[in-house]
Design a protein around this motif. Structure first.
Motif, PDB file in Angstrom:
ATOM      1  N   THR A   9      60.556 -21.670  10.583  1.00  0.00           N
ATOM      2  CA  THR A   9      60.451 -20.343  11.200  1.00  0.00           C
ATOM      3  C   THR A   9      61.562 -20.109  12.233  1.00  0.00           C
ATOM      4  OG1 THR A   9      58.048 -20.491  10.952  1.00  0.00           O
ATOM      5  CG2 THR A   9      58.899 -18.760  12.393  1.00  0.00           C
ATOM      6  N   LYS A  14      60.462 -10.252  14.846  1.00  0.00           N
ATOM      7  CA  LYS A  14      60.258  -9.697  13.511  1.00  0.00           C
ATOM      8  C   LYS A  14      60.896  -8.311  13.420  1.00  0.00           C
ATOM      9  CE  LYS A  14      56.604  -8.507  10.203  1.00  0.00           C
ATOM     10  NZ  LYS A  14      55.149  -8.458   9.953  1.00  0.00           N
ATOM     11  N   GLU A 192      57.269 -11.284   6.204  1.00  0.00           N
ATOM     12  CA  GLU A 192      58.580 -11.113   6.806  1.00  0.00           C
ATOM     13  C   GLU A 192      59.047  -9.669   6.601  1.00  0.00           C
ATOM     14  OE1 GLU A 192      61.331 -14.174   5.493  1.00  0.00           O
ATOM     15  OE2 GLU A 192      59.627 -15.441   4.970  1.00  0.00           O
ATOM     16  N   GLN A 193      59.967  -9.241   7.450  1.00  0.00           N
ATOM     17  CA  GLN A 193      60.513  -7.892   7.311  1.00  0.00           C
ATOM     18  C   GLN A 193      62.018  -7.968   7.152  1.00  0.00           C
ATOM     19  OE1 GLN A 193      59.599  -5.042  10.437  1.00  0.00           O
ATOM     20  NE2 GLN A 193      61.065  -3.553   9.637  1.00  0.00           N
TER      21      GLN A 193
END
Length: 203
Positions: A9, A14, A192-193
């Protein structure tokens, strides 16, 4: 055997665009890395990694004492002018052409998915022809590109076809019709974006 390993990560908010941005990883790094280590064999002799910190750090943790071959061609998509910018802050007139055809349209100052795919597959082919077992520590886009290459999956379909979480481990082995892939380790994390939050798929 070839092992494709995605970094753990990343330490970034985000929604921020980060392709080749050289960011660190979160405090959960050792916990995530130790889980990855458990599914890897002990006899991996060759290790290749993206030079970006989030990958090199994991490669060094997983394979202490081994030479880590840093390959710039294994870096994530170059996001050019969008690096470090929130996806939702990129003006629609700038991002819309790319969103409609991200496979072929290059990000301003960066590259297209096709351009990344070309450098990645050339590098992967060279590594795959070398000694094995081998580990490749890299990024989600790179792993999708490799899997698309060995399965003849169109790049536009690669995000739907392959789920690649942080810390994911994919094992590739020779089969009768080419390389076969199997997921050895996968963590279900929050979504996730990597596009604007209001984006709707065309067609």
């Amino acid at each position: 055997m070839i092992y494709l390993i995605r970094h753990t990560t990343p330490l970034i908010e985000k929604g921020i665009c980060y392709g080749q941005l050289n960011i660190d990883v979160t405090d959960s790094f050792e916990a995530e890395a130790s889980q990855i280590q458990q599914v890897l064999p002990a006899d991996i002799g060759q290790v290749y990694s993206s030079p970006l910190m989030r990958c090199h750090k994991l490669a060094s943790y997983l394979f202490p004492g081994q030479t880590i071959h840093l390959e710039p061609a294994l870096m994530e998509l170059a996001c050019g002018e969008w690096e470090g910018v929130h996806w939702d802050a990129i003006p629609s007139e700038v991002i819309d052409p790319w969103m409609k055809d991200f496979v072929n349209v290059a990000i301003p100052g960066g590259e297209s998915y096709t351009q990344m795919h070309s450098r990645v597959t050339q590098c992967f082919t060279r590594i795959a022809e070398g000694p094995k077992p081998v580990a490749i520590v890299t990024h989600g886009g790179v792993i999708r590109s490799i899997l698309s290459h060995i399965t003849n999956t169109p790049l536009v379909d690669s995000f739907g076809a392959f789920k690649i979480s942080y810390g994911c481990v994919m094992q590739l082995q020779a089969g009768a019709t080419g390389l076969l892939h199997e997921t050895l380790h996968h963590i279900t994390t929050e979504k996730e974006q990597h596009k604007p939050s209001n984006f709707k798929k065309q067609g």
